[in-house]
Write a protein that holds these residues in place. Structure first.
Motif, mmCIF file in Angstrom:
data_model
loop_
_atom_site.group_PDB
_atom_site.id
_atom_site.type_symbol
_atom_site.label_atom_id
_atom_site.label_comp_id
_atom_site.label_asym_id
_atom_site.label_seq_id
_atom_site.Cartn_x
_atom_site.Cartn_y
_atom_site.Cartn_z
ATOM 1 N N PRO A 88 12.369 8.013 13.890
ATOM 2 C CA PRO A 88 11.533 6.833 14.147
ATOM 3 C C PRO A 88 10.087 7.014 13.687
ATOM 4 C CG PRO A 88 11.925 8.023 16.174
ATOM 5 C CD PRO A 88 12.784 8.674 15.120
ATOM 6 N N GLU A 89 9.660 8.239 13.469
ATOM 7 C CA GLU A 89 8.292 8.484 13.019
ATOM 8 C C GLU A 89 8.118 8.268 11.520
ATOM 9 O OE1 GLU A 89 10.540 12.090 12.018
ATOM 10 O OE2 GLU A 89 10.550 10.751 13.735
ATOM 11 N N ARG A 90 9.227 8.162 10.791
ATOM 12 C CA ARG A 90 9.165 7.976 9.336
ATOM 13 C C ARG A 90 9.018 6.491 9.010
ATOM 14 N NH1 ARG A 90 10.890 12.427 5.951
ATOM 15 N NH2 ARG A 90 10.289 10.943 4.332
ATOM 16 N N PHE A 91 8.014 6.155 8.228
ATOM 17 C CA PHE A 91 7.807 4.750 7.873
ATOM 18 C C PHE A 91 8.985 4.214 7.080
ATOM 19 C CE2 PHE A 91 6.366 6.381 3.835
ATOM 20 C CZ PHE A 91 6.640 5.373 2.930
ATOM 21 N N GLU A 92 9.650 5.071 6.293
ATOM 22 C CA GLU A 92 10.772 4.622 5.478
ATOM 23 C C GLU A 92 11.929 4.098 6.337
ATOM 24 O OE1 GLU A 92 9.113 8.348 3.279
ATOM 25 O OE2 GLU A 92 9.558 7.780 5.337
ATOM 26 N N SER A 93 12.093 4.652 7.535
ATOM 27 C CA SER A 93 13.143 4.174 8.438
ATOM 28 C C SER A 93 12.922 2.703 8.762
ATOM 29 C CB SER A 93 13.143 4.985 9.735
ATOM 30 O OG SER A 93 13.400 6.351 9.491
ATOM 31 N N HIS A 94 11.699 2.362 9.092
ATOM 32 C CA HIS A 94 11.368 0.990 9.454
ATOM 33 C C HIS A 94 11.321 0.080 8.222
ATOM 34 C CE1 HIS A 94 10.661 2.405 13.464
ATOM 35 N NE2 HIS A 94 9.906 3.357 12.968
ATOM 36 N N LEU A 95 10.904 0.645 7.102
ATOM 37 C CA LEU A 95 10.859 -0.124 5.860
ATOM 38 C C LEU A 95 12.260 -0.535 5.431
ATOM 39 C CD1 LEU A 95 8.691 -1.062 3.881
ATOM 40 C CD2 LEU A 95 9.036 1.062 2.622
ATOM 41 N N LEU A 96 13.205 0.410 5.468
ATOM 42 C CA LEU A 96 14.590 0.096 5.119
ATOM 43 C C LEU A 96 15.164 -0.933 6.093
ATOM 44 C CD1 LEU A 96 16.921 0.657 3.185
ATOM 45 C CD2 LEU A 96 17.633 2.498 4.698
ATOM 46 N N ALA A 97 14.843 -0.778 7.369
ATOM 47 C CA ALA A 97 15.308 -1.766 8.359
ATOM 48 C C ALA A 97 14.726 -3.141 8.040
ATOM 49 C CB ALA A 97 14.911 -1.329 9.769
ATOM 50 N N GLY A 98 13.446 -3.186 7.690
ATOM 51 C CA GLY A 98 12.820 -4.459 7.337
ATOM 52 C C GLY A 98 13.496 -5.120 6.149
ATOM 53 N N ARG A 116 6.102 -2.003 12.230
ATOM 54 C CA ARG A 116 6.303 -0.610 12.677
ATOM 55 C C ARG A 116 6.106 0.361 11.510
ATOM 56 N NH1 ARG A 116 10.107 -3.240 15.783
ATOM 57 N NH2 ARG A 116 11.799 -2.767 14.343
ATOM 58 N N ALA A 117 6.545 -0.027 10.303
ATOM 59 C CA ALA A 117 6.329 0.815 9.124
ATOM 60 C C ALA A 117 4.836 0.994 8.862
ATOM 61 C CB ALA A 117 7.025 0.219 7.901
ATOM 62 N N LEU A 118 4.083 -0.088 9.007
ATOM 63 C CA LEU A 118 2.634 -0.003 8.815
ATOM 64 C C LEU A 118 1.959 0.835 9.897
ATOM 65 C CD1 LEU A 118 1.808 -3.633 7.674
ATOM 66 C CD2 LEU A 118 1.466 -1.535 6.357
ATOM 67 N N GLN A 119 2.478 0.774 11.111
ATOM 68 C CA GLN A 119 1.922 1.606 12.183
ATOM 69 C C GLN A 119 2.178 3.076 11.892
ATOM 70 O OE1 GLN A 119 3.894 -0.088 15.552
ATOM 71 N NE2 GLN A 119 2.354 -1.681 15.849
ATOM 72 N N ALA A 120 3.352 3.383 11.335
ATOM 73 C CA ALA A 120 3.692 4.766 11.033
ATOM 74 C C ALA A 120 2.902 5.301 9.840
ATOM 75 C CB ALA A 120 5.198 4.902 10.766
ATOM 76 N N ARG A 121 2.577 4.411 8.882
ATOM 77 C CA ARG A 121 1.824 4.828 7.691
ATOM 78 C C ARG A 121 1.000 3.651 7.186
ATOM 79 N NH1 ARG A 121 4.477 7.503 2.398
ATOM 80 N NH2 ARG A 121 2.983 9.184 2.215
ATOM 81 N N PRO A 122 -0.195 3.490 7.719
ATOM 82 C CA PRO A 122 -1.012 2.320 7.402
ATOM 83 C C PRO A 122 -1.395 2.168 5.938
ATOM 84 C CG PRO A 122 -1.864 3.463 9.334
ATOM 85 C CD PRO A 122 -0.794 4.333 8.744
ATOM 86 N N GLU A 123 -1.467 3.255 5.187
ATOM 87 C CA GLU A 123 -1.929 3.148 3.800
ATOM 88 C C GLU A 123 -0.847 2.754 2.806
ATOM 89 O OE1 GLU A 123 -0.426 7.316 4.192
ATOM 90 O OE2 GLU A 123 -1.560 5.950 5.449
ATOM 91 N N GLN A 124 0.399 2.705 3.218
ATOM 92 C CA GLN A 124 1.454 2.314 2.269
ATOM 93 C C GLN A 124 1.491 0.795 2.144
ATOM 94 O OE1 GLN A 124 4.763 0.930 2.735
ATOM 95 N NE2 GLN A 124 4.351 0.455 4.853
ATOM 96 N N THR A 125 1.838 0.314 0.945
ATOM 97 C CA THR A 125 1.727 -1.115 0.663
ATOM 98 C C THR A 125 3.039 -1.882 0.737
ATOM 99 O OG1 THR A 125 2.014 -0.696 -1.683
ATOM 100 C CG2 THR A 125 -0.250 -0.782 -0.843
ATOM 101 N N ASP A 126 4.168 -1.228 0.654
ATOM 102 C CA ASP A 126 5.436 -1.941 0.556
ATOM 103 C C ASP A 126 5.706 -2.831 1.764
ATOM 104 O OD1 ASP A 126 6.086 -0.860 -1.968
ATOM 105 O OD2 ASP A 126 6.539 1.020 -0.956
ATOM 106 N N ALA A 127 5.513 -2.288 2.955
ATOM 107 C CA ALA A 127 5.716 -3.103 4.157
ATOM 108 C C ALA A 127 4.680 -4.226 4.213
ATOM 109 C CB ALA A 127 5.637 -2.242 5.410
ATOM 110 N N LEU A 128 3.470 -3.917 3.804
ATOM 111 C CA LEU A 128 2.413 -4.913 3.828
ATOM 112 C C LEU A 128 2.726 -6.075 2.884
ATOM 113 C CD1 LEU A 128 -0.357 -5.661 4.953
ATOM 114 C CD2 LEU A 128 -1.366 -4.334 3.097
ATOM 115 N N TYR A 129 3.138 -5.783 1.655
ATOM 116 C CA TYR A 129 3.507 -6.844 0.711
ATOM 117 C C TYR A 129 4.624 -7.718 1.285
ATOM 118 C CZ TYR A 129 0.874 -5.157 -3.353
ATOM 119 O OH TYR A 129 -0.116 -4.810 -4.225
ATOM 120 N N ASN A 130 5.646 -7.082 1.843
ATOM 121 C CA ASN A 130 6.770 -7.839 2.375
ATOM 122 C C ASN A 130 6.391 -8.638 3.608
ATOM 123 O OD1 ASN A 130 9.413 -7.324 0.859
ATOM 124 N ND2 ASN A 130 8.390 -5.335 0.892
ATOM 125 N N LEU A 131 5.552 -8.086 4.436
ATOM 126 C CA LEU A 131 5.091 -8.796 5.629
ATOM 127 C C LEU A 131 4.288 -10.039 5.229
ATOM 128 C CD1 LEU A 131 5.103 -8.666 8.692
ATOM 129 C CD2 LEU A 131 3.057 -7.261 8.580
#
Length: 194
Positions: A88-98, A116-131
């Motif tokens: 659950p601490e890996r942003f990729e887990s939440h990103l794949l779920a998203g 949750r992906a952004l909370q785990a790794r705020p600097e990554q953009t993939d979850a942000l773009y999709n959100l």
């Protein structure tokens, strides 16, 4: 680049003949096949990595991504659940779920997973773009401000991200999607939103 990929595949295959329990070689082979969009072979390589090291997230992330690209919904959902439970601490887990929820039309679940992906790794953009794609915020919203700040970074420009991407489709009639491993990014083209 094509010749280098073939050479890398040959080298990794020889390495695995000599040392079939090399986790690193199976992971590298899975990434190589993913880059080529050979999702069946990528899934097989990542599955071997998962069997060798079930407590390593990297293999499960690659395996889930390949299954998602193969439209194997049942197996991808099982891997998604395993990732969320064990990593659950890996942003990729939440990103794949998203991505999974987004493609299946569960917008609220997708948005929650991307947050949750952004909370785990705020600097990554993939979850942000999709959100932002799922819920277009006003210009003054913190998501928009963060996205614009990140887009200004040369390594995170849409062109740079596209150069590092692969393109699975969750079903033959689905809009084109971009998936980067890791991180993973899904973008629906043509203005279609899910």
């Amino acid at each position: 680049a094509r010749g280098r990929l073939q050479q890398a595949e040959s080298t990794l295959s020889r390495a695995l003949e000599i040392h079939p329990s090399s986790l690193r070689a199976w992971l590298d082979l899975g990434r190589l096949y993913s880059r080529r969009e050979d999702w069946r072979r990528a899934a097989d390589a990542f599955e071997r990595a998962c069997a060798l090291a079930p407590d390593e997230a990297e293999g499960w992330i690659g395996y889930g991504t390949a299954l998602f690209a193969l439209h194997d919904t049942r197996a991808a959902a099982e891997v998604r659940d395993r990732l969320l439970a064990r990593f659950p601490e890996r942003f990729e887990s939440h990103l794949l779920a998203g991505h999974f929820y987004k493609v299946h039309g569960s917008t609220e679940l997708a948005m929650a997973a991307y947050l949750r992906a952004l909370q785990a790794r705020p600097e990554q953009t993939d979850a942000l773009y999709n959100l932002v794609e799922l819920r277009t915020p006003p210009l003054s919203d913190s998501l928009t401000i963060t996205l614009e700040r990140l887009r200004a970074q040369p390594s995170l420009s849409p062109r740079a991200i596209a150069r590092r991407s692969s393109s699975p489709r969750p079903c033959p009639t689905a809009p084109r999607m971009v998936v980067v491993i890791p991180p993973i990014r899904v973008t629906l083209k043509g203005g279609n939103r899910r």
